[in-house]
Scaffold this active site. Structure first.
Site, PDB file in Angstrom:
ATOM      1  N   HIS A   1      -8.272  -2.668   2.905  1.00 53.99           N
ATOM      2  CA  HIS A   1      -7.797  -2.218   1.588  1.00 53.99           C
ATOM      3  C   HIS A   1      -6.297  -2.427   1.433  1.00 53.99           C
ATOM      4  O   HIS A   1      -5.546  -2.433   2.405  1.00 53.99           O
ATOM      5  CB  HIS A   1      -8.237  -0.780   1.269  1.00 53.99           C
ATOM      6  CG  HIS A   1      -7.489   0.331   1.952  1.00 53.99           C
ATOM      7  ND1 HIS A   1      -8.081   1.522   2.278  1.00 53.99           N
ATOM      8  CD2 HIS A   1      -6.196   0.453   2.354  1.00 53.99           C
ATOM      9  CE1 HIS A   1      -7.189   2.325   2.834  1.00 53.99           C
ATOM     10  NE2 HIS A   1      -6.042   1.697   2.899  1.00 53.99           N
TER      11      HIS A   1
ATOM     12  N   ASN B   1     -10.006  -1.297   6.892  1.00 58.67           N
ATOM     13  CA  ASN B   1     -11.127  -1.930   6.185  1.00 58.67           C
ATOM     14  C   ASN B   1     -10.661  -3.008   5.203  1.00 58.67           C
ATOM     15  O   ASN B   1     -11.421  -3.453   4.356  1.00 58.67           O
ATOM     16  CB  ASN B   1     -11.958  -0.868   5.448  1.00 58.67           C
ATOM     17  CG  ASN B   1     -11.149  -0.120   4.390  1.00 58.67           C
ATOM     18  OD1 ASN B   1      -9.981  -0.431   4.166  1.00 58.67           O
ATOM     19  ND2 ASN B   1     -11.758   0.860   3.739  1.00 58.67           N
TER      20      ASN B   1
ATOM     21  N   ASP C   1       0.248   4.011  -4.869  1.00 55.87           N
ATOM     22  CA  ASP C   1      -0.861   4.953  -5.025  1.00 55.87           C
ATOM     23  C   ASP C   1      -0.439   6.392  -4.756  1.00 55.87           C
ATOM     24  O   ASP C   1       0.670   6.651  -4.282  1.00 55.87           O
ATOM     25  CB  ASP C   1      -2.023   4.556  -4.091  1.00 55.87           C
ATOM     26  CG  ASP C   1      -1.554   4.222  -2.672  1.00 55.87           C
ATOM     27  OD1 ASP C   1      -0.445   4.628  -2.303  1.00 55.87           O
ATOM     28  OD2 ASP C   1      -2.308   3.566  -1.930  1.00 55.87           O
TER      29      ASP C   1
ATOM     30  N   GLU D   1     -10.399   0.005  -2.269  1.00 58.42           N
ATOM     31  CA  GLU D   1     -11.356  -0.029  -1.176  1.00 58.42           C
ATOM     32  C   GLU D   1     -12.272  -1.250  -1.300  1.00 58.42           C
ATOM     33  O   GLU D   1     -12.362  -1.853  -2.382  1.00 58.42           O
ATOM     34  CB  GLU D   1     -12.206   1.254  -1.218  1.00 58.42           C
ATOM     35  CG  GLU D   1     -11.408   2.543  -1.031  1.00 58.42           C
ATOM     36  CD  GLU D   1     -10.974   2.773   0.410  1.00 58.42           C
ATOM     37  OE1 GLU D   1     -10.646   1.816   1.124  1.00 58.42           O
ATOM     38  OE2 GLU D   1     -10.947   3.947   0.826  1.00 58.42           O
TER      39      GLU D   1
HETATM   40  C1  GLP Z   1      -3.263   4.129   3.217  1.00 61.82           C
HETATM   41  C2  GLP Z   1      -2.513   3.652   1.942  1.00 61.82           C
HETATM   42  C3  GLP Z   1      -2.219   2.183   1.993  1.00 61.82           C
HETATM   43  C4  GLP Z   1      -1.757   1.851   3.391  1.00 61.82           C
HETATM   44  C5  GLP Z   1      -2.921   1.947   4.338  1.00 61.82           C
HETATM   45  C6  GLP Z   1      -2.568   1.767   5.796  1.00 61.82           C
HETATM   46  O1  GLP Z   1      -4.434   4.801   2.992  1.00 61.82           O
HETATM   47  N1  GLP Z   1      -3.173   3.935   0.715  1.00 61.82           N
HETATM   48  O2  GLP Z   1      -1.240   1.843   1.010  1.00 61.82           O
HETATM   49  O3  GLP Z   1      -1.283   0.529   3.450  1.00 61.82           O
HETATM   50  O4  GLP Z   1      -3.680   3.112   4.103  1.00 61.82           O
HETATM   51  O5  GLP Z   1      -1.941   2.892   6.316  1.00 61.82           O
HETATM   52  P1  GLP Z   1      -1.217   2.913   7.735  1.00 61.82           P
HETATM   53  O6  GLP Z   1       0.025   2.096   7.575  1.00 61.82           O
HETATM   54  O7  GLP Z   1      -0.919   4.358   7.963  1.00 61.82           O
HETATM   55  O8  GLP Z   1      -2.153   2.337   8.711  1.00 61.82           O
END
Ligand code: GLP
Length: 267
Positions: free
Chosen positions: A139, A137, A67, A144
């Site tokens: 995702h 959440n 993404d 989402e």
């Molecule tokens: C982000 C990314 C995801 C990631 C998630 C967790 O927003 N879009 O690909 O896995 O949230 O992030 P973190 O590893 O910083 O908790």
């Protein structure tokens, strides 16, 4: 589903690095799906350190990131392209032309960019190994809750919770995008193998919903229950709300014992 529970985030990174190296050793032109966020930082550090010490080459490897924010340029330090260049790509011998992040300039048609991204993944032969983190959440990528479980790459609007979770990466009063391009849940599920990494107590509820909850669009990671080759590599804090944690630990121990006894029999 395979659930590997290890004692620390460091061990999560080491196990995941073993998987990625194993994939590239088995197929030098492997196609890797990559994630950003805090969770894979240790993994990229581990791969970078190992690459400086061993002879494994990433020259023929192709990567597709999950993404990217809409509205941040590649040179913006908060963009995922910048993150990947800094944290991984500049530390290994990968060809920049083989690294893909689904960026969309403000002048481009997002729909067209998304279709092109799907087409490039298909042209590369599909993703061999997809690395994922998980949002609090549930995702994956930026899919989402309420995302279609059959979704492909598209534009998503981030929830308040995700915006809040990622706020720490932006300075006060700094523009924080609410729109992103993300691979869809179907795009992710099409990968031959999926590795989901999670660390820390704050991910425990999402991890338990993904592994042991019902399959529901309200927890996008739960769609992985349909995947034939998915491994969750998580630390004990992220595993703390799993009802069957002891069972997963026992299975993992039994696999290691079996591998050891096979190894001994061959010695
Ligand atoms: C982000 C990314 C995801 C990631 C998630 C967790 O927003 N879009 O690909 O896995 O949230 O992030 P973190 O590893 O910083 O908790």
């Amino acid at each position: 589903m395979e659930v590997i529970i290890v004692d620390s985030p460091k061990l999560v990174a080491e196990r995941a690095a073993d998987e990625i190296e194993g994939q590239v050793e088995a197929k030098s032109d492997a196609v890797l799906g990559l994630a950003t966020g805090s969770t894979p930082l240790r993994l990229y550090k581990e791969i970078s350190t190992r690459a400086a010490q061993n002879s494994l080459s990433y020259k023929s490897v192709t990567t597709f990131n999950l993404d990217e924010y809409i509205g941040l340029s590649a040179s913006d330090p908060r963009s995922y392209r910048f993150y990947m260049d800094q944290r991984l790509f500049s530390n290994i011998d990968i060809e920049t032309a083989n690294t893909h992040v689904p960026s969309c300039a403000l002048t481009e048609d997002p729909q067209e960019v998304c279709e092109q991204y799907e087409a490039s993944i298909a042209r590369a032969g599909g993703i061999d190994l997809q690395v994922l983190g998980i949002g609090t959440n549930g995702h994956i990528g930026f899919n989402e809750p309420s995302s279609s479980l059959s979704s492909l790459t598209r534009v998503k609007t981030l929830t308040d919770r995700t915006v809040r979770d990622n706020r720490r990466l932006f300075a006060d009063n700094e523009f924080q995008p609410r729109l992103a391009i993300t691979m869809g849940i179907q795009t992710i599920s099409n990968a031959t193998r999926v590795l989901l990494l999670a660390t820390g107590k704050r991910k425990a509820a999402a991890v338990s919903a993904a592994i042991e909850g019902p399959v529901t669009a309200m927890c996008p990671a739960s769609a992985l229950q349909f995947h034939r080759n998915v491994t969750f590599i998580i630390d004990s804090a992220a595993a703390s709300e799993l009802k069957q944690a002891d069972y997963y630990r026992w299975v993992e121990q039994a696999k290691q014992d079996l591998a050891l006894s096979r190894h001994r029999a061959l010695d």
